[in-house]
Design an enzyme around this catalytic site. Structure first.
Site, PDB file in Angstrom:
ATOM      1  N   ARG A   1      -4.766  19.302 -18.340  1.00  0.00           N
ATOM      2  CA  ARG A   1      -4.818  18.018 -17.664  1.00  0.00           C
ATOM      3  C   ARG A   1      -6.270  17.649 -17.417  1.00  0.00           C
ATOM      4  O   ARG A   1      -7.163  18.438 -17.647  1.00  0.00           O
ATOM      5  CB  ARG A   1      -3.971  17.961 -16.382  1.00  0.00           C
ATOM      6  CG  ARG A   1      -3.863  19.195 -15.568  1.00  0.00           C
ATOM      7  CD  ARG A   1      -4.892  19.539 -14.538  1.00  0.00           C
ATOM      8  NE  ARG A   1      -5.664  18.465 -13.993  1.00  0.00           N
ATOM      9  CZ  ARG A   1      -6.952  18.543 -13.771  1.00  0.00           C
ATOM     10  NH1 ARG A   1      -7.614  19.651 -14.094  1.00  0.00           N
ATOM     11  NH2 ARG A   1      -7.615  17.560 -13.236  1.00  0.00           N
ATOM     12  N   GLY A   2      -6.455  16.387 -16.985  1.00  0.00           N
ATOM     13  CA  GLY A   2      -7.804  15.846 -16.874  1.00  0.00           C
ATOM     14  C   GLY A   2      -8.069  15.036 -18.126  1.00  0.00           C
ATOM     15  O   GLY A   2      -7.912  15.543 -19.250  1.00  0.00           O
ATOM     16  N   ALA A   3      -8.457  13.771 -17.946  1.00  0.00           N
ATOM     17  CA  ALA A   3      -8.565  12.867 -19.095  1.00  0.00           C
ATOM     18  C   ALA A   3      -9.440  13.427 -20.225  1.00  0.00           C
ATOM     19  O   ALA A   3      -9.002  13.433 -21.386  1.00  0.00           O
ATOM     20  CB  ALA A   3      -9.070  11.504 -18.628  1.00  0.00           C
TER      21      ALA A   3
ATOM     22  N   ARG B   1       0.661  11.473 -23.019  1.00  0.00           N
ATOM     23  CA  ARG B   1       0.383  11.034 -21.633  1.00  0.00           C
ATOM     24  C   ARG B   1       0.007   9.557 -21.706  1.00  0.00           C
ATOM     25  O   ARG B   1      -0.983   9.205 -22.358  1.00  0.00           O
ATOM     26  CB  ARG B   1      -0.794  11.805 -21.004  1.00  0.00           C
ATOM     27  CG  ARG B   1      -0.476  13.186 -20.453  1.00  0.00           C
ATOM     28  CD  ARG B   1       0.523  13.249 -19.310  1.00  0.00           C
ATOM     29  NE  ARG B   1       0.088  12.691 -18.053  1.00  0.00           N
ATOM     30  CZ  ARG B   1      -0.681  13.323 -17.165  1.00  0.00           C
ATOM     31  NH1 ARG B   1      -1.113  14.522 -17.391  1.00  0.00           N
ATOM     32  NH2 ARG B   1      -0.994  12.720 -16.033  1.00  0.00           N
TER      33      ARG B   1
ATOM     34  N   GLN C   1      -4.113  19.487  -7.452  1.00  0.00           N
ATOM     35  CA  GLN C   1      -5.273  19.817  -8.297  1.00  0.00           C
ATOM     36  C   GLN C   1      -6.469  20.267  -7.451  1.00  0.00           C
ATOM     37  O   GLN C   1      -7.274  21.079  -7.894  1.00  0.00           O
ATOM     38  CB  GLN C   1      -5.709  18.596  -9.126  1.00  0.00           C
ATOM     39  CG  GLN C   1      -4.796  18.228 -10.268  1.00  0.00           C
ATOM     40  CD  GLN C   1      -3.765  17.209  -9.857  1.00  0.00           C
ATOM     41  OE1 GLN C   1      -3.463  17.056  -8.674  1.00  0.00           O
ATOM     42  NE2 GLN C   1      -3.210  16.505 -10.819  1.00  0.00           N
TER      43      GLN C   1
ATOM     44  N   ASP D   1      -9.477   8.061 -15.054  1.00  0.00           N
ATOM     45  CA  ASP D   1      -8.628   8.187 -16.230  1.00  0.00           C
ATOM     46  C   ASP D   1      -8.795   7.001 -17.157  1.00  0.00           C
ATOM     47  O   ASP D   1      -8.574   7.106 -18.362  1.00  0.00           O
ATOM     48  CB  ASP D   1      -7.166   8.358 -15.827  1.00  0.00           C
ATOM     49  CG  ASP D   1      -6.938   9.768 -15.355  1.00  0.00           C
ATOM     50  OD1 ASP D   1      -7.251  10.058 -14.193  1.00  0.00           O
ATOM     51  OD2 ASP D   1      -6.497  10.600 -16.173  1.00  0.00           O
TER      52      ASP D   1
ATOM     53  N   ASN E   1      -7.341   6.063 -11.579  1.00  0.00           N
ATOM     54  CA  ASN E   1      -7.592   7.490 -11.387  1.00  0.00           C
ATOM     55  C   ASN E   1      -6.430   8.057 -10.567  1.00  0.00           C
ATOM     56  O   ASN E   1      -5.539   7.336 -10.118  1.00  0.00           O
ATOM     57  CB  ASN E   1      -8.949   7.704 -10.690  1.00  0.00           C
ATOM     58  CG  ASN E   1      -9.400   9.160 -10.709  1.00  0.00           C
ATOM     59  OD1 ASN E   1      -9.312   9.827 -11.733  1.00  0.00           O
ATOM     60  ND2 ASN E   1      -9.859   9.661  -9.573  1.00  0.00           N
ATOM     61  N   LYS E   2      -6.461   9.346 -10.373  1.00  0.00           N
ATOM     62  CA  LYS E   2      -5.410  10.076  -9.657  1.00  0.00           C
ATOM     63  C   LYS E   2      -4.952   9.347  -8.401  1.00  0.00           C
ATOM     64  O   LYS E   2      -5.766   8.842  -7.642  1.00  0.00           O
ATOM     65  CB  LYS E   2      -5.962  11.454  -9.278  1.00  0.00           C
ATOM     66  CG  LYS E   2      -4.980  12.399  -8.629  1.00  0.00           C
ATOM     67  CD  LYS E   2      -3.788  12.687  -9.493  1.00  0.00           C
ATOM     68  CE  LYS E   2      -4.185  13.092 -10.889  1.00  0.00           C
ATOM     69  NZ  LYS E   2      -3.098  12.905 -11.882  1.00  0.00           N
TER      70      LYS E   2
END
Lengths: 352, 352
Positions: B52-54, B93, B202, B243, B253-254
Site C-alpha cells: 500500500r501507499g500510492a 486500486r 497505518q 494519493d 489522501n487517506k
C-alpha cells in the site's frame, strides 16, 4: 413516527444489597454484569471502566456510598469509615465532575444523620432519587434539545455524535443520545453518524450497539471520516455530551470532541452539548484549569489483547479535550438552555 | 546530528524472476514477505493491501507488468495478454493515480517494441528505473521540504503526520516521512506525532514501527487527539503525502487528512503535502471529480479478526478524502514546490 424495536437499554440496576453494572468493556460481544456488594468493588468498576460516562459514574458512586454505609453500619467509627470510602470513590476517575457532585450531595445529607442505620436509609433514598432524576432530566433535555433543533430549520436531517452518551452512560435515556432518541421519535432524524471514538471505541462498541438495539438508523464511521461526512451537507447538528462544563462554558469531553467542534464550525454545522447540570462546575473558571486525565499506552497499542503497534512505542493518550465556549452553539441541560455560552449566561442559569 | 540506529526499511525487492513485497497487513507483529511470480499475484497483493501507499503501488504494478511480459513471452498474442494484465493491474486500486501513471509509461514504451523478448528487457529496465527514481525523488523532496521548513522559522519543532508515507509506502525513504527523516538528520525535529490512522492503522502499525526502527522520536496518538495536540503549540507543520493531486491543487489522501488540514488552519499550523509528481493528475480539474473508494465494513468492525462493533451495523468507510487547495500551504514534489496552490501555479510546474 418510528418506534423503537426493543426495550430500552439499562446499565445500572440497584438491588438493595448489591449494585449490578453492565460491564461495558465486554460489549458488544458479551452482556456480562458486575455484581458490586461493597464500595471497593464500585471503585474498581469505575477505575477499570466497567462503568463509564459521567452521569453513570456519578450514580454508581452514589450507590457505592450506600454500600459503604451498610458495611460500617453499627460500628463506632462508621462516620470515619464512610468518609474514607467517599474519598476513594471521588478519586476513582479524576475528570468526571458528576462523581464529586454526587458524593458531595450525599456528604451534605450525612451532616444531619446521627445514627448509622438511619444514615443508610437516607443515603439509599437519595441515591435512588439521583438515579431517577438523572433519567427524568435526560428525557426533559432530550425534548428541549429536540424542540430547539426542529425550530431551527427544515427536517428531517442527519446528526453526528461522538463517544457514548446514551442509556449506557447515564441513569437511562441518555444526554446527547437522549436528544437523538427524542429527535427520532418526533420524525426529525434521517440517520445518526457515530464516530467510533478511539481509543476506547465507545462509538462502535456502545453507541452503535445501543442504537441498533433500539432500531435507530445508525451509521458507524472512523473518527477521521467526520470531516468528509460534514462536508456532504446532510448533517445539521453535531451533538455531544460533556464530562465537565466550566463557568465560562468551556466543555471537557471525550478526546476528539474539540476537533469535531472545529470541523462543525468550518462546515457551518451547529454544535450542541447536552448534559445534566451536575456536569456544570461553576467553581472552575475555564477549561484550561482542568487537569486532563491521561490513560495507559495499551489503550492505543492493543485491541482485545492483540498488539497493533510496535512494542515500547511512546504514546500520548489524553482521555479528554477541552472545547472552548466560542465553538459551542448551545448547551442544553435539564435546568435550561445556554446559547453561545459566556460567563454571564452561565451564571444566570447555574448560580448557586 | 542524530543518526539512524538501524538500516533503512525496504518493502519492495525485485529479484528478476519474482517480486518480493513485505506484507504490510502483518506488521508490526510479523515480518512476512509475499513472493509474486506472476502479474495476478501482484494484482492480489495490491487489492488486499499487502502492498500500500500510492508510490509503492505504482512500483509494484510496474514490476507486475514485467512479470506479465515474462509469462506471455514468445506467444503469438503476447501483446493482447500483456494489455489485459496491464488493465487488471490498473484496476486493482481505483484512487491511486501513480498506478495508472506507471502502467501508462510502460504502455508507451511498448509501442516501439516488436518482439516479446525485447519487450521484457525494456519493461524491466523501465520498472527498475522507476523504482530507483522514486527513491531519489523522495530524497530530493525531503531536502527541499526541509530547506523550506528550516527557513520558515525557529527550529527544532514537532510535526504531526497521518497514515504511512515512509519507506514502506514508496520505493524508499518516503514522501512526507522522507521530509521528516531529512528534518531529523538536520537537527530540525523534536518529535513526530503519528496519527494512528483508523481504520487501517497505518500510523501505529507502520509509521511508528518504521520510525522507531530507525531511531526517530515518534509519539503515537489517536486520530481524535490531533486537535488537542495542535493546540499545545509545539507542532509547527502537519506533513502528509497524497494519493492524487488534481490540476487545481486539491489533494486526495487517506481519510482524515481533510479534517487535519482544517485543524491545522484553525491553529495557525502550516500544512504541507509531499508527493512525487506522478501523483499529480492534471487531467482531473478538481477533487470533487475523484470517485472516492469505499472499503468493506470489516475494516471498521473488526481488528485482527476480533469483533469491535455489533454484528450487521451499517458503516461508512471511505478510504480517502479531498483536501481543497486553499487549505494547503505548500505542495513539495521532486519537480519543485507550489505554495498556496492554484490552477495557474500547478500548470506552470506540471504542464506536459
Amino acid at each position: 413516527m418510528p418506534e423503537a424495536t426493543h426495550a430500552p437499554v439499562a446499565a445500572i440496576v440497584w438491588e438493595q444489597t448489591q449494585l449490578r453494572l453492565l460491564d461495558q468493556r465486554l460489549l458488544p460481544g458479551q452482556e456480562v454484569w458486575c455484581h458490586c456488594q461493597d464500595a471497593q468493588s464500585v471503585v474498581q468498576a469505575i477505575r477499570d471502566m466497567a462503568v463509564r460516562g459521567a452521569p453513570a459514574i456519578g450514580i454508581a458512586a452514589a450507590y457505592g456510598v450506600v454500600l459503604a454505609a451498610r458495611q460500617c453500619q453499627g460500628q463506632a467509627d462508621w462516620r470515619q469509615q464512610l468518609e474514607q470510602a467517599m474519598n476513594d470513590l471521588a478519586a476513582s476517575r479524576p475528570t468526571a465532575v458528576n462523581l464529586c457532585w454526587a458524593i458531595n450531595r450525599l456528604r451534605d445529607l450525612l451532616v444531619s444523620q446521627t445514627e448509622s442505620a438511619q444514615a443508610v436509609v437516607a443515603l439509599e433514598e437519595a441515591a435512588i432519587a439521583m438515579h431517577r432524576d438523572d433519567e427524568q432530566g435526560n428525557r426533559l433535555m432530550g425534548e428541549t434539545a429536540c424542540d430547539l433543533m426542529l425550530a431551527s430549520g427544515e427536517y428531517p436531517f442527519a446528526v453526528l455524535t461522538h463517544c457514548n452518551t446514551g442509556s449506557l452512560a447515564c441513569g437511562g435515556y441518555g444526554t446527547a443520545l437522549g436528544a437523538i432518541r427524542s429527535l427520532w421519535r418526533r420524525g426529525g432524524l434521517t440517520r445518526v453518524y457515530a464516530d467510533e471514538t478511539r481509543p476506547w471505541l465507545q462509538g462502535s462498541r456502545l453507541t452503535a450497539w445501543e442504537l441498533q438495539r433500539e432500531g435507530l438508523p445508525v451509521v458507524l464511521n472512523a473518527d477521521g471520516a467526520a470531516a468528509a461526512i460534514l462536508r456532504r451537507g446532510e448533517v445539521k447538528w453535531v451533538i455531544v455530551g460533556a464530562d465537565r462544563i466550566t463557568a465560562n462554558g468551556d466543555v471537557a469531553n471525550k478526546i476528539g470532541t474539540y476537533g469535531l467542534a472545529i470541523l462543525a464550525r468550518h462546515h457551518g454545522v451547529r454544535f450542541m452539548v447536552v448534559a445534566h447540570s451536575a456536569t456544570v462546575d461553576m467553581a472552575t473558571a475555564r477549561g484550561s484549569e482542568i487537569v486532563i486525565e491521561e490513560r495507559e499506552d495499551t489503550e492505543l497499542t492493543q485491541v482485545a489483547g492483540h498488539s497493533i503497534a510496535p512494542a515500547g512505542v511512546v504514546t500520548y493518550n489524553p482521555v479528554f479535550d477541552v472545547t472552548p465556549a466560542d465553538l459551542v452553539d448551545v448547551i442544553v441541560t435539564e435546568k435550561g438552555v445556554v446559547r453561545q455560552p459566556t460567563c454571564e449566561k452561565m451564571l444566570a442559569l447555574f448560580a448557586g
